[in-house]
Design an enzyme around this catalytic site. Structure first.
Site, short mmCIF file in Angstrom:
data_model
loop_
_atom_site.label_atom_id
_atom_site.label_comp_id
_atom_site.label_asym_id
_atom_site.label_seq_id
_atom_site.Cartn_x
_atom_site.Cartn_y
_atom_site.Cartn_z
N LYS B 74 -23.56 10.37 28.33
CA LYS B 74 -24.70 10.72 29.08
C LYS B 74 -25.13 12.33 28.73
O LYS B 74 -23.99 13.19 28.54
CB LYS B 74 -24.37 10.57 30.72
CG LYS B 74 -25.71 10.97 31.43
CD LYS B 74 -25.49 10.64 32.92
CE LYS B 74 -26.59 10.89 33.65
NZ LYS B 74 -26.29 10.39 35.37
N SER B 149 -29.74 7.53 37.53
CA SER B 149 -30.04 8.39 36.48
C SER B 149 -29.09 8.19 35.12
O SER B 149 -29.76 8.33 34.09
CB SER B 149 -29.81 9.79 36.75
OG SER B 149 -28.54 9.96 37.00
N SER B 173 -26.18 7.03 40.74
CA SER B 173 -26.65 7.03 39.25
C SER B 173 -25.51 6.24 38.09
O SER B 173 -26.08 6.13 37.09
CB SER B 173 -26.77 8.62 38.99
OG SER B 173 -27.76 9.20 39.36
#
Lengths: 93, 481, 477
Positions: B74, B149, B173
């Site tokens: 990420k 997210s 997330s």
């Protein structure tokens, strides 16, 4: 929450917001505060605050110098620098 | 690439294929499915070089938990030499001079970094639509969001671009995008994985974890990620369990708590049915179900929307255009430089949260908002403690709906926030939890959430693994061209 | 109307750790800009603070020295504001729960004993430095100092005059150096002082509105800044004005205070517990370990100097002004079993005078404790007189030689041989027959003249006691 509140908060947070944005932020934030105020449905008089998961006590590091890498490579990240200094518009005290 | 990470690890060890072949296949799929917008940065050359090095190392007798496995991070983890943007204009050109501890550990275990995955800006969002680099599309239905997210990581794994990726989870997330994309994602206990080099959103809630096809995969990745780090004062010093070894074993005697409040209004009925079916499967596997209650869980959402923005408002104060990152042009003075830099560098949702957090901490409102939220946090944590006196795991839905349409909730922040209603309480309490596929509704994956006691990741993973041995939801792959 | 001044001081003492409070970067003063700022100090994304154990030990040492409560549970908070020399946009500081609370410091104000309350002392990190107009109309930021550990020591508003404030500050300054927690260098900013000043009609129990004076970096300026501010406040009040609560900058060149522009707007620091740092929990063992290793404190040392060495309070205070001077004194006394009073005279006299006029610290002295002891031994065993010893000391100071070498090289050994002294006296008496007659006719005051002449003839080397004896015998009618 009105536009004046938004202006005050935006200043504290150093965020440029246009007049138009102010209106939409006032609307959004009022709705979010509406959600937040649901907290008041629960009584918390005798509850101790909990700022983080209480899983570990603060640990120390030993007092040793462990500077690694070249400080100049950090300066190289700066949008503006000269003579080893970060540059910003003139500050008046 | 529909194999699980664990299968690839075994295939590499058996010499069925080389790391270079896997990485080339991964690069091919990343290119072919670029329209998913799952990646912000891909470094093909570095990935090939790392794969070649991994193959050489293996030839020289090296082993490594993840040696030669294609992997993605990420874009919230700092990577030395590869830009780290946090999906923000503020850091669009930022190259960190160091690796996050998580990145360094995975590399040390042999993982090959393909690139950095898309996400909501500064991890603030539940749909991956707040990214400066554009939204990610859900591989099951490109008109829908992948969740957020960690939406890029979830989409990349679901679409078979990489077998596994890192995510971070502040209020759901990892778990919510895992649910929306039909993969398995684990948020470890607070303090189990180092936060050093993970760009902070809300420091008392943030936790890094694995996202992959299966619980077994997550066990491999977590084994590489977890453990004490002297650079993170909130890292736990407790020894790390053998997650892979703990996968074997049955579920006899396992007590699974079912939270009454989770099946109330707001939950899509079809999702509720899918979850109940999964619970029945657990019973068949030897577990017993017990009713538990988390009476204050309704307060979690407002509590979280005070605490996370409050911490964020402070964590994001460092982005001021002085030492790195974006700096606006055409300012009059220092104040104006700060305001324009931050006004232009941050997107709308980030600014909303900074303002909410600033407001909640400001003089005159601190007690009513911030302090009140800290007290509610205690009540939420106490609820879990009470529930875990009666059960070993808590099970329920990960999210109240399946993946929604792109743009559907962008105009209404509060309805967007409601997505995280089941995941947020877990972060407030600092507990481990995972989401895994447990069925489909309307062709879209449904996620089952399992929550464990503090540092009880091994039990969570074993339960999920046993379920996945008995079912095949996690083996379903989206119909990609 | 008669006015009463009320002063409270906030002192920022930089702790003498090797590395910063939350990072491993060095704290040494004077490096080129930004060469001692690492990724944590400049607040790169993703970095985290880890607390320096030694900084905590130093804070506890201070707390024990001022009889304060050591809080076994204290909390680091974030103080949020934007400024270019504050890289994170917040300062990590202790707010609601400081590590040290409720202490006191005994202060001697011209012989009068006063006790000043210490409200609290807390740990925090220093900011960097802004250099205005460093580059054509821009401000340059140097973050070397960012993250240096500070102990902020806040007094009660217990002081009633600038002189008392200075006395408190000097006592505190001595203490932190004794404790070896701060080098006390005010020029380099290691020991900084802000003063909260207000005035009120004498007899009033309510405090007046206070102003906070910043940038006072010497004892003299503390006195002058407070005096100026008191005069200013009285003048404002006496002409019917009101005092604004504000931060004012002391300008030493103009000897005045003026409001700080950058602090004009009311700040809202939005303090909250730093989520990167769990609460600081001190164990009894930790505090006990600090207690066991406490150095002797100035007041205790002063008492001991009076009792053990028979010194006056004045001498004891002078010799214990710094830990280094006290230890210099004690090693001279111990080295050769010398009379403590004699040593006290020499240390507070010749040694300090020479250090002062050369502008040197004791650490840079040209006459070591062993060297001085060697010299004083030669007075004690009558090798030289006190007067000659001063000449020897000069020589030692000038070229670092030891006393015996100087005495031998210059032939300064005292003449103690009776016949040698007698022949000197005979020569002097022969040359001054008129004075001999005067003495013998009863004018005894010329005796001193003879002593002087004999000493002169011996170039100061004759033993004065013997000269006296023999002279008296020979002059007798």
């Amino acid at each position: 929450m009105n536009q004046k509140d938004i202006e005050k908060i935006a200043h504290l947070a150093r965020l440029d917001v246009s007049e138009q944005e102010c209106v939409s932020y006032a609307e959004d934030l009022s709705r979010i505060l509406g959600l937040i105020e649901q907290m008041n449905a629960i009584a918390t008089e005798h509850v101790a605050p909990m700022a983080q998961p209480e899983t570990t006590a603060l640990r120390f590091r030993e007092d040793a110098v462990t500077m690694n890498g070249d400080p100049d490579r950090l300066l190289a990240l700066a949008p503006a620098c000269a003579h080893g200094l970060y540059l910003v518009p003139r500050v008046i005290e | 690439m529909s194999e699980t990470l664990a299968e690839l690890v075994r295939g590499l060890a058996a010499g069925q294929y080389s790391s270079v072949e896997l990485v080339d296949a991964s690069l091919g799929r990343i290119r072919r499915h670029a329209d998913l917008n799952a990646f912000i940065t891909v470094d093909e050359e570095a990935a090939r070089a790392a794969a070649a090095a991994a193959d050489q190392a293996r030839a020289a007798g090296a082993t490594g938990l993840l040696l030669g496995v294609p992997f993605a991070h990420k874009d919230i983890f700092c990577t030395a030499g590869m830009r780290t943007t946090c999906a923000s204009r503020m850091l669009a050109g930022f190259v960190a001079p160091y690796d996050a501890t998580v990145v360094a550990r995975l590399r040390a275990h042999g993982a090959v970094t393909m690139g950095k995955t898309n996400m909501d800006e500064f991890a603030m969002g539940s749909s991956n639509e707040t990214s400066y680099f554009g939204p990610v599309r859900n591989p099951w239905d490109r008109a829908r969001v992948p969740g957020g997210s960690s939406g890029g990581s979830a989409a990349a794994v679901a679409a078979g671009l990489v077998p596994a990726a890192t995510g971070t989870d502040t209020g759901g997330s990892i778990r919510q995008p895992a649910a929306f994309c039909g993969i398995t994602g684990l948020k470890p206990s607070y303090g189990r994985v180092s936060r050093y080099g993970l760009i902070a959103f809300a420091s008392s809630l943030d936790q890094a974890g694995p996202m992959a096809r299966s619980a077994e995969d997550c066990a491999y990745v977590l084994a590489a990620m977890a453990g004490f780090d002297e650079r993170d004062a909130t890292a736990s010093e407790r020894p790390v369990d053998d997650y892979v070894g703990a996968l074997s074993g049955d579920l006899a005697g396992l007590r699974i708590g079912v939270v009454r409040e989770h099946f109330g209004a707001g939950l899509d009925g079809a999702i509720g049915s899918a979850i109940l079916a999964a619970l029945a499967e657990f019973e068949r596997l030897g577990a017993t179900l017990v009713d538990v209650s988390l009476p204050n869980s309704a307060a979690s959402l407002p509590c979280y929307y005070v605490l996370a923005p409050a911490e964020a408002s402070s964590n994001l104060a460092r982005y001021d255009g002085v030492r790195y990152g974006y700096r606006a042009t055409g300012y009059r003075d220092l104040e104006d430089m700060y305001k324009k830099t931050r006004g232009e560098g941050f997107g709308a949702e980030v600014k909303r949260r900074i303002m909410i957090g600033t407001y909640a901490l400001s003089s005159g409102y601190y007690d009513a908002y911030y302090l009140k939220a800290l007290k509610l946090r205690r009540l939420v944590a106490d609820d879990f403690a009470a529930a875990f006196a009666q059960c070993d795991l808590i099970a329920g839905p990960t999210a109240p709906t399946t993946a929604f349409a792109l743009g559907a909730k962008m105009d209404d922040p509060v309805s967007m926030y409601m997505n995280d209603i089941y995941t947020i309480p877990v972060n407030l309490a600092g507990l481990p939890a995972l989401s895994m596929p447990a069925g489909f509704v309307g062709g879209l994956p449904v996620g089952l959430q399992l929550v464990g006691r503090y540092l009880d990741e091994a039990r969570l993973l074993r339960a999920a693994h046993r379920y996945q041995q008995a079912t095949d939801w996690h083996r379903r792959v989206p119909p990609l061209s | 109307m008669e006015w009463e001044t009320v002063i409270g001081l906030e002192v920022h003492a930089q702790l003498s750790t090797r590395s910063k409070i939350f990072s491993g970067a060095p704290t040494a003063y004077g490096a080129p800009p930004n060469q001692q700022a690492n990724e944590i100090d400049i607040a790169l994304p993703g970095v985290l603070p880890v607390l320096n154990r030694e900084a905590v030990r130093m804070a506890v040492r201070f707390g024990l020295a001022v009889d304060a409560t050591i809080n076994h549970h204290s909390v680091f908070a974030r103080k949020n504001y934007f400024y270019p020399d504050l890289p994170k946009g917040y300062q990590i500081s202790q707010y609601e729960l400081p590590i040290v609370e409720r202490g006191r410091l005994a202060v001697d104000l011209d012989g009068e004993a006063r006790t000043i309350g210490i409200t609290r002392a807390h740990l925090e990190e220093d900011a960097g430095k802004s250099l205005h107009d460093a580059v054509d109309g821009m401000t340059g930021v140097d973050l070397n100092r960012a993250g240096t550990p500070l102990l902020e020591i806040v007094s009660e508003p217990d002081m009633r005059s600038s002189a008392e404030a200075v006395a408190y500050l000097k006592t505190l300054h001595t203490l932190v150096r004794y404790l070896e927690i701060c080098d006390g260098n005010m020029q380099e900013g290691s020991f900084r002082c802000d003063a909260n000043v207000s005035v009120r009609p004498r007899g009033d129990s309510r405090l007046g509105t206070r102003t906070e004076l910043k940038n006072i970096n010497s004892f003299r300026f503390v006195e002058r800044a407070i005096d100026y501010e008191v005069r200013r406040q009285i003048a404002v009040l006496e002409t019917g004005g009101v005092i604004r609560q504000e931060t004012r900058l002391y300008d030493a060149d103009r000897d005045e205070t003026r409001p700080m522009r950058s602090k004009e707007e009311a700040n809202d620091y939005r303090y909250f517990p730093d989520p990167d740092l769990p609460p600081l929990m001190l164990t009894d063992a930790f505090v006990q370990d600090v207690r066991t290793n406490m150095p002797e404190l100035p007041a205790a040392k002063r008492e001991r100097f009076c009792a053990t060495y028979g010194l006056s309070r004045y001498d004891a205070a002078l010799l214990t002004a710094t830990r280094e001077l006290a230890s210099y004194y004690e090693s001279v006394v111990a080295d050769g079993g010398l009379d403590p009073k004699l040593v006290a005279n020499w240390v507070s006299g010749e040694l300090l005078a020479h250090l002062n006029s050369a502008g040197l610290d004791l650490a840079a002295t040209r006459v070591s404790a062993a060297g001085l002891a060697g010299l004083l031994r030669r007075i004690a065993d009558n090798t030289i007189s006190g007067k000659i010893a001063k000449e020897v000391f000069e020589a030692m100071w000038a070229d670092g030689a030891d006393a015996d070498r100087v005495i031998a090289a210059r032939g300064l050994v005292q003449i103690t041989d009776d016949s040698a002294i007698e022949s000197l006296i005979d020569e002097v008496m022969a040359a001054h027959a008129r004075q001999v007659a005067q003495y013998r006719s009863g004018e005894e005051k010329v005796f001193g003249f003879f002593v002087g002449q004999v000493m002169k003839a011996s170039r100061g080397k004759a033993n004065p006691a013997k000269v006296n004896d023999i002279l008296r015998r020979k002059l007798a009618p």
